[in-house]
Enzyme design. Structure first.
Site, PDB file in Angstrom:
ATOM      1  N   ASP A  82       0.852  -1.195   0.000  1.00 31.56           N
ATOM      2  CA  ASP A  82       0.000   0.000   0.000  1.00 31.56           C
ATOM      3  C   ASP A  82       0.892   1.251   0.000  1.00 31.56           C
ATOM      4  O   ASP A  82       1.810   1.363   0.825  1.00 31.56           O
ATOM      5  CB  ASP A  82      -0.866  -0.045   1.273  1.00 31.56           C
ATOM      6  CG  ASP A  82      -1.941   1.013   1.289  1.00 31.56           C
ATOM      7  OD1 ASP A  82      -2.390   1.435   0.208  1.00 31.56           O
ATOM      8  OD2 ASP A  82      -2.354   1.408   2.411  1.00 31.56           O
ATOM      9  N   HIS A 180      -7.725   9.982   3.717  1.00 29.58           N
ATOM     10  CA  HIS A 180      -7.212   9.026   4.705  1.00 29.58           C
ATOM     11  C   HIS A 180      -7.530   9.456   6.132  1.00 29.58           C
ATOM     12  O   HIS A 180      -7.608  10.643   6.419  1.00 29.58           O
ATOM     13  CB  HIS A 180      -5.694   8.885   4.546  1.00 29.58           C
ATOM     14  CG  HIS A 180      -5.295   8.190   3.271  1.00 29.58           C
ATOM     15  ND1 HIS A 180      -4.714   8.854   2.225  1.00 29.58           N
ATOM     16  CD2 HIS A 180      -5.432   6.904   2.885  1.00 29.58           C
ATOM     17  CE1 HIS A 180      -4.488   7.986   1.241  1.00 29.58           C
ATOM     18  NE2 HIS A 180      -4.916   6.804   1.607  1.00 29.58           N
ATOM     19  N   ALA A 215     -11.431   5.045   2.253  1.00 26.49           N
ATOM     20  CA  ALA A 215     -12.853   4.701   2.111  1.00 26.49           C
ATOM     21  C   ALA A 215     -13.477   4.159   3.388  1.00 26.49           C
ATOM     22  O   ALA A 215     -14.469   3.429   3.332  1.00 26.49           O
ATOM     23  CB  ALA A 215     -13.017   3.699   0.965  1.00 26.49           C
TER      24      ALA A 215
HETATM   25  P1  13P Z   1      -8.975   4.878   5.497  1.00 25.81           P
HETATM   26  O1  13P Z   1      -8.103   5.701   6.373  1.00 25.81           O
HETATM   27  O2  13P Z   1     -10.202   5.630   5.073  1.00 25.81           O
HETATM   28  O3  13P Z   1      -9.322   3.548   6.074  1.00 25.81           O
HETATM   29  O4  13P Z   1      -8.155   4.586   4.123  1.00 25.81           O
HETATM   30  C1  13P Z   1      -7.176   3.582   4.093  1.00 25.81           C
HETATM   31  C2  13P Z   1      -6.376   3.615   2.841  1.00 25.81           C
HETATM   32  O5  13P Z   1      -6.686   4.273   1.865  1.00 25.81           O
HETATM   33  C3  13P Z   1      -5.168   2.794   2.816  1.00 25.81           C
HETATM   34  O6  13P Z   1      -4.455   2.931   1.627  1.00 25.81           O
HETATM   35  O1  G3H Z   2      -3.251   4.962   3.679  1.00 23.11           O
HETATM   36  C1  G3H Z   2      -2.619   4.661   4.676  1.00 23.11           C
HETATM   37  C2  G3H Z   2      -2.987   3.476   5.482  1.00 23.11           C
HETATM   38  O2  G3H Z   2      -4.062   3.770   6.337  1.00 23.11           O
HETATM   39  C3  G3H Z   2      -1.793   2.944   6.213  1.00 23.11           C
HETATM   40  O3  G3H Z   2      -1.474   3.722   7.302  1.00 23.11           O
HETATM   41  O4  G3H Z   2       0.966   4.162   7.069  1.00 23.11           O
HETATM   42  O5  G3H Z   2      -0.180   4.323   9.297  1.00 23.11           O
HETATM   43  O6  G3H Z   2       0.210   2.103   8.210  1.00 23.11           O
HETATM   44  P1  G3H Z   2      -0.035   3.586   8.015  1.00 23.11           P
HETATM   45 ZN    ZN Z   3      -4.502   4.916   0.848  1.00 20.65          ZN
END
Ligand code: 13P
Ligand code: G3H
Ligand code: ZN
Length: 311
Positions: A82, A180, A215
């Site tokens: 991610d 986010h 989302a």
């Molecule tokens: P949320 O913070 O809305 O759950 O989004 C998570 C996300 O986009 C991770 O890539």
């Molecule tokens: O988009 C980000 C995700 O919610 C991951 O968050 O970098 O704190 O693990 P993080």
């Molecule tokens: Zn994201």
């Protein structure tokens, strides 16, 4: 049984008007809760790992845990990076067993984003790994990067064909007003998504899978529970689930959810510890926390994603 790539998952999702959930994972209990929901509802899953999750848990631990999930359930499960921040992180995940990566060049200028994304695609495709790119910038916090609402920008539909054509990405994350974290809209304002942009992107890229980040729906009962048990989460507002369901029935094939899992887990933990002040065995409080993750994912599969029975 190996990990699944997203190609076939997305093809079926697009054709049948549903989306895959892409859930952020950091530890065993989160993985088990998600996978138990997938198993119960026979749903394909994407488990995604951010750069900071890799730092927290360690690459090898996360890969082995996800492999154990595949081995135990036989479900189609993709392991996805991610918000890959650079080529080196993507390469390390590709070399280290992931079946999908995201290269997030959304903060770069257009040409730099194209060049970086193209470089990752060439390496990933040579190794049988699929790639998600991003155009447009979401507000919110991810890893150490904070993007203010003023600096966020919607995806420009007139750029998407050129971007996909020149980079060769397998899916594209777009910005239509999600963000986010748990604080997505100002209190008193009406949550709104730019479905006109999603429609136009879908029209310009027929059959092509679109991804929605940021989302989470931020259910108010979890916020209230956290606050009741000593937390402080005022003004947390998420995306209405009806809107997400609508997006899933359109070109959106992957919906990213992290904050809702955090809320569910934290509410269950706080409640358990508030009601059982004598407990100090982690299994006592992690059991309800894991069950809360499972319940949240079951809810998403049934109410938002529509991917139950599609494994
Ligand atoms: P949320 O913070 O809305 O759950 O989004 C998570 C996300 O986009 C991770 O890539
Ligand atoms: O988009 C980000 C995700 O919610 C991951 O968050 O970098 O704190 O693990 P993080
Ligand atoms: Zn994201």
């Amino acid at each position: 049984m190996p990990l699944t790539t997203t190609t076939e998952m997305f093809r079926k999702a697009y054709e049948n008007g549903y989306a895959l959930g892409s859930f952020n994972v950091n530890n065993m209990e989160i993985i088990q809760g998600i996978v138990q929901a997938g198993q119960k509802l026979n749903a394909p899953l994407i488990l995604q790992v951010s750069k900071s999750a890799r730092t927290y848990a360690g690459h090898a631990y996360l890969v082995k845990l996800v492999e154990a999930a595949v081995e135990t359930t036989g479900l189609p499960i993709a392991l996805h990076l991610d918000h890959g921040p650079d080529f080196e992180t993507c390469k390390s995940c590709i070399d280290g067993g992931f079946s999908s990566v995201m290269i997030d060049g959304s903060h770069l200028n257009y040409e730099e984003n194209v060049a970086l994304t193209r470089r990752v695609v060439e390496y990933a495709h040579a190794h049988g790994v699929t790639v998600e790119g991003e155009l447009g910038q979401l507000a919110g916090v991810e890893d150490d990067v904070r993007v203010s609402a003023e600096d966020a920008s919607y995806t420009k539909p007139e750029q998407v064909q050129d971007f996909v054509g020149r980079t060769g990405v397998d899916s594209l994350a777009i910005a239509i007003g999600t963000s986010h974290g748990a604080f997505k809209f100002k209190p008193g304002t009406k949550p709104q998504l730019r479905f006109d942009i999603l429609e136009e992107v879908g029209r310009r890229l027929p059959g092509f899978p679109i991804v929605l980040h940021g989302a989470s729906a931020v259910p108010q009962e979890f916020v209230a529970e956290i606050n009741r048990c000593g937390g402080a989460m005022d003004d947390a507002i998420g995306i209405p689930e009806d809107m997400l369901r609508r997006a899933a029935s359109m070109a959106v094939c992957k919906i990213n959810i992290d904050s809702d899992l955090r809320l569910a887990m934290t509410a269950a933990l706080r409640k358990h510890l508030a009601e059982n002040p004598g407990h100090f065995d982690p299994r006592q409080y992690l059991t309800p926390a894991r069950a809360a993750i499972q319940a949240m994912v079951e809810h998403k599969i049934e109410r938002v994603l529509g991917c139950g029975g599609k494994a």
